[in-house]
Design an enzyme around this catalytic site. Sequence first.
Site, PDB file in Angstrom:
ATOM      1  N   SER A 245      13.944  13.541  32.946  1.00 11.62           N
ATOM      2  CA  SER A 245      12.555  13.908  32.673  1.00 11.62           C
ATOM      3  C   SER A 245      11.601  13.166  33.617  1.00 11.62           C
ATOM      4  CB  SER A 245      12.214  13.543  31.228  1.00 11.62           C
ATOM      5  OG  SER A 245      12.430  12.163  31.041  1.00 11.62           O
ATOM      6  N   GLU A 266      14.992  13.425  40.787  1.00 14.12           N
ATOM      7  CA  GLU A 266      15.146  14.862  40.513  1.00 14.12           C
ATOM      8  C   GLU A 266      14.688  15.071  39.076  1.00 14.12           C
ATOM      9  OE1 GLU A 266      16.119  17.121  42.655  1.00 14.12           O
ATOM     10  OE2 GLU A 266      17.069  15.957  44.248  1.00 14.12           O
TER      11      GLU A 266
HETATM   12  P1  NAD Z   1      16.040  12.077  30.083  1.00 12.85           P
HETATM   13  O1  NAD Z   1      14.956  11.675  31.003  1.00 12.85           O
HETATM   14  O2  NAD Z   1      15.835  11.895  28.639  1.00 12.85           O
HETATM   15  O3  NAD Z   1      17.389  11.260  30.443  1.00 12.85           O
HETATM   16  C1  NAD Z   1      17.994  11.361  31.709  1.00 12.85           C
HETATM   17  C2  NAD Z   1      18.780  10.099  31.997  1.00 12.85           C
HETATM   18  O4  NAD Z   1      17.871   9.020  32.201  1.00 12.85           O
HETATM   19  C3  NAD Z   1      19.712   9.653  30.884  1.00 12.85           C
HETATM   20  O5  NAD Z   1      20.914   9.191  31.457  1.00 12.85           O
HETATM   21  C4  NAD Z   1      18.933   8.526  30.209  1.00 12.85           C
HETATM   22  O6  NAD Z   1      19.753   7.582  29.560  1.00 12.85           O
HETATM   23  C5  NAD Z   1      18.235   7.908  31.396  1.00 12.85           C
HETATM   24  N1  NAD Z   1      16.976   7.195  31.093  1.00 12.85           N
HETATM   25  C6  NAD Z   1      16.049   7.509  30.164  1.00 12.85           C
HETATM   26  N2  NAD Z   1      15.004   6.659  30.249  1.00 12.85           N
HETATM   27  C7  NAD Z   1      15.277   5.789  31.245  1.00 12.85           C
HETATM   28  C8  NAD Z   1      14.587   4.665  31.811  1.00 12.85           C
HETATM   29  N3  NAD Z   1      13.401   4.276  31.349  1.00 12.85           N
HETATM   30  N4  NAD Z   1      15.167   4.027  32.849  1.00 12.85           N
HETATM   31  C9  NAD Z   1      16.361   4.411  33.337  1.00 12.85           C
HETATM   32  N5  NAD Z   1      17.076   5.445  32.823  1.00 12.85           N
HETATM   33  C10 NAD Z   1      16.537   6.124  31.789  1.00 12.85           C
HETATM   34  O7  NAD Z   1      16.390  13.610  30.442  1.00 12.85           O
HETATM   35  P2  NAD Z   1      17.372  14.626  29.705  1.00 12.85           P
HETATM   36  O8  NAD Z   1      16.772  15.056  28.419  1.00 12.85           O
HETATM   37  O9  NAD Z   1      18.771  14.089  29.702  1.00 12.85           O
HETATM   38  O10 NAD Z   1      17.355  15.836  30.742  1.00 12.85           O
HETATM   39  C11 NAD Z   1      16.383  16.826  30.778  1.00 12.85           C
HETATM   40  C12 NAD Z   1      15.395  16.590  31.893  1.00 12.85           C
HETATM   41  O11 NAD Z   1      16.060  16.442  33.138  1.00 12.85           O
HETATM   42  C13 NAD Z   1      14.439  17.758  32.093  1.00 12.85           C
HETATM   43  O12 NAD Z   1      13.157  17.256  32.315  1.00 12.85           O
HETATM   44  C14 NAD Z   1      14.985  18.442  33.340  1.00 12.85           C
HETATM   45  O13 NAD Z   1      14.033  19.210  34.022  1.00 12.85           O
HETATM   46  C15 NAD Z   1      15.455  17.275  34.118  1.00 12.85           C
HETATM   47  N6  NAD Z   1      16.433  17.649  35.129  1.00 12.85           N
HETATM   48  C16 NAD Z   1      16.015  17.714  36.427  1.00 12.85           C
HETATM   49  C17 NAD Z   1      16.911  18.121  37.407  1.00 12.85           C
HETATM   50  C18 NAD Z   1      16.474  18.225  38.826  1.00 12.85           C
HETATM   51  O14 NAD Z   1      17.342  18.308  39.697  1.00 12.85           O
HETATM   52  N7  NAD Z   1      15.190  18.240  39.137  1.00 12.85           N
HETATM   53  C19 NAD Z   1      18.232  18.440  37.069  1.00 12.85           C
HETATM   54  C20 NAD Z   1      18.615  18.342  35.740  1.00 12.85           C
HETATM   55  C21 NAD Z   1      17.705  17.937  34.775  1.00 12.85           C
END
Ligand code: NAD
Length: 513
Positions: A245, A266
């Site tokens: 995110s 990303e």
């Molecule tokens: P999320 O942000 O909740 O988690 C993603 C990852 O980040 C997890 O492994 C989580 O443990 C880690 N994380 C969370 N907070 C963190 C912090 N403060 N510091 C370090 N690591 C942290 O996302 P999600 O719900 O797993 O995935 C959905 C999101 O991912 C959507 O917004 C989607 O658009 C995005 N996404 C983007 C791409 C891209 O290529 N642009 C690809 C896939 C998903």
Amino acid sequence: MSLPIKDILDHLHINDINHAFSTGSQWGSSANAVTKDIVSPTDGKKIAAVKFATADEYNTVVETAAKAFKTWRTIPAPKRGEIVRQICESLRANKKQLGTLVSYEMGKSLQEGYGEVQEMIDICDFAVGLSRQLYGLTMHSERPEHRMYEQYHPLGIIGVISAFNFPVAVWSWNAALAWVCGDVCIWKPSEKTPLTAIACQHIAQEVFKRNNIEEGVSCLVIGDRNIGELMSNDTRVPLVSATGSTRMGKAVSAAVGARLGKSLLELGGNNAIIITENADLDMSLIGAVFGAVGTAGQRCTSTRRLIIHESVYEAFKQKLVKAYAQIKIGDPLNENNHMGPLIDQDAVALYLDSIEKCKAEGGKFVVEGGKLDGGPYSSGCYVKPCIAEVENHYQIVQHETFAPILYLIKYATIEEAIDLQNGVPQGLSSAIMTNNLREAETFLSYAGSDCGIANVNIGTSGAEIGGAFGGEKETGGGRESGSDAWKVYMRRQTNTINYSKTLPLAQGIKFDL
Ligand code: NAD
């Protein structure tokens, strides 16, 4: 379901309780580690449990990876490519099992689960070729009998933080490239989908072991954001590649930036398709519906907005309503279904909340949403895909809701359509459906889409590995996968060699002793 889940778990070495970290052949976890049950959103059943790594265990992994880097970087790049080729073979051999586990653990359709593993195979193939093409440029020196060139060296440890929705492909996009570049990887998968990561680590480590490569080139650390934060603040990790995110990306970027490390971000998308009066509406329908309901709207490239010319708006809306009535929702392992569940009940709550917010701002639903209950939907994670007529400036439309909610917006001129398309904070994927050359080229010009991906007569969802993948603005600016994305995983060095008998200074500066 093609293969029984129990057999798949055995085949992929998934145990009842899986260890918290791995540096290759070695797996471990402390006795008092936090244990988390991993439940499938498809049927609500527990698949297996994992343990979360502690800060000390993370530290052990980093130390092992740092040591491995010193040896791995000495292996010639084409030989590193040969190892990636073998990993590719192993992925091919395990495609059915791994693809099914992706589908069962994450909830995407079986076809998309297989597709995700195919993407891993494709990027490994790409990386094998790349291992002989890590080119730098040569330049002509302004000084006589001098030679100038640039070369690329490996960076060191690459930290990979991945999201739940592409639980394995994102790792491979990073790891396959990083390995041929001479880097070692530490992967922190999403805490929502760690089992597929464990399966991948087994596949990779078996190849490294067969080739007598020491521990630490491929590492895995299971945990929540705490591990991601340790990685982001860790000066021993020169590059953190983070997918997730925008909220997460801002935190990672701030932490890595504070230590002047590199990050590859990303993040979220808010992708639109412009459907012009010159569009093939039948083709547009397939692009729009797959883009909006595929992976239950949980792709970063999912279609969230349709910007439709006023002259075809009503006709296209009717087509959409008819198509949505035919969407089959249910077990994603049943290939007759178009759409599976959301990842968990929290995601369902966010989806329902977004629908309410949309209505409160004036959104008019032409296909109603809602949660599905009971029978095949008893996991509590299934929802109906829905469509609302909105204005682009609504707060909820500006926000990425990771669910199958599609917004319809009307436009009159192509310039207005492009302004609407660009009028959101995110900048990942975009598309125009048109048979008119002027419209298409305007959309692709400097005055057109501001996204990292801009397509003509293809939807927003999905991408081939050959191009650099990523987006602008709140999507984070990172590029990974194909093209020259490999350069992010290396450090560039400019070399000037003087083979003359004097020491002339650049810019003609005189300094005589
Ligand atoms: P999320 O942000 O909740 O988690 C993603 C990852 O980040 C997890 O492994 C989580 O443990 C880690 N994380 C969370 N907070 C963190 C912090 N403060 N510091 C370090 N690591 C942290 O996302 P999600 O719900 O797993 O995935 C959905 C999101 O991912 C959507 O917004 C989607 O658009 C995005 N996404 C983007 C791409 C891209 O290529 N642009 C690809 C896939 C998903």
